[in-house]
Scaffold this active site. Structure first.
Site, PDB file in Angstrom:
ATOM      1  N   ASP A   1       0.855  -1.193   0.000  1.00  0.00           N
ATOM      2  CA  ASP A   1       0.000   0.000   0.000  1.00  0.00           C
ATOM      3  C   ASP A   1       0.883   1.232   0.000  1.00  0.00           C
ATOM      4  O   ASP A   1       1.969   1.233   0.586  1.00  0.00           O
ATOM      5  CB  ASP A   1      -0.910   0.006   1.231  1.00  0.00           C
ATOM      6  CG  ASP A   1      -2.027  -1.023   1.147  1.00  0.00           C
ATOM      7  OD1 ASP A   1      -2.450  -1.359   0.025  1.00  0.00           O
ATOM      8  OD2 ASP A   1      -2.487  -1.476   2.206  1.00  0.00           O
TER       9      ASP A   1
ATOM     10  N   ASP B   1      -6.769  -1.458  -5.103  1.00  0.00           N
ATOM     11  CA  ASP B   1      -7.944  -1.121  -4.298  1.00  0.00           C
ATOM     12  C   ASP B   1      -8.819  -0.104  -5.028  1.00  0.00           C
ATOM     13  O   ASP B   1     -10.053  -0.194  -4.999  1.00  0.00           O
ATOM     14  CB  ASP B   1      -7.515  -0.559  -2.944  1.00  0.00           C
ATOM     15  CG  ASP B   1      -6.671  -1.530  -2.140  1.00  0.00           C
ATOM     16  OD1 ASP B   1      -6.830  -2.751  -2.311  1.00  0.00           O
ATOM     17  OD2 ASP B   1      -5.835  -1.059  -1.343  1.00  0.00           O
TER      18      ASP B   1
END
Length: 158
Positions: free
Chosen positions: A114, A132
């Site tokens: 991330d 995402d």
């Protein structure tokens, strides 16, 4: 056939964009570990998420999360094959591409890379990645498509 091909192209593009962005982050992981301010309320960071959304299910074995995600991708692939609208096929494609990007991260690193960090003041949204974004946008497009279909059915004369 053409509709399915658009969905497959969307999946490939989403997967490639996700993996390219994560490769950039990994090359610059040392610099990004402390966070790099890009704009007000936005940083690039390096974070490894071993859970799922918002860090839930931390401590769950990576392979269990990868198996569940793979099962979801298989279901979505069947849905893509059955898609009758371009928007539906593209939506399934970007969700599949994003999910495959995160599955590959779990297999390679035991967690998901991330790097997008949005915040207001000292309150940070959990970091996330392009995979995402693709999943959320694809699901949103599916909901919009379903809503339009539902509205069209309600308007149709009986």
């Amino acid at each position: 056939m053409a509709i399915r091909s658009l969905g497959i192209c969307a999946a490939v593009i989403a997967f490639a964009a996700d993996q390219a962005s994560k490769a950039f982050v990994l090359v610059n992981a040392e610099t990004l570990a402390a966070g790099v301010n890009v704009a007000p309320s936005f940083n690039l960071v390096f974070h490894r998420n071993t859970g799922v959304t918002f860090g839930l299910l931390q401590g769950t074995p990576w392979w269990a999360l990868a198996i569940v995600a793979t099962a979801v991708v298989l279901f979505l692939a069947i849905s893509l094959v059955r898609a009758t609208a371009i928007s539906e096929a593209v939506a399934y494609g970007v969700v599949i591409g994003g999910a495959l990007g995160n599955i590959l991260d779990r297999i390679r690193f035991g967690g998901v890379t991330d790097f997008l960090d949005f915040y207001i003041g000292t309150t940070h949204w959990p970091a996330f990645n392009l995979a995402d974004v693709f999943v959320v946008c694809g699901v949103g497009l599916l909901l919009i498509t379903a809503g339009r279909e539902h509205a069209a059915i309600k308007k149709a004369p009986e």
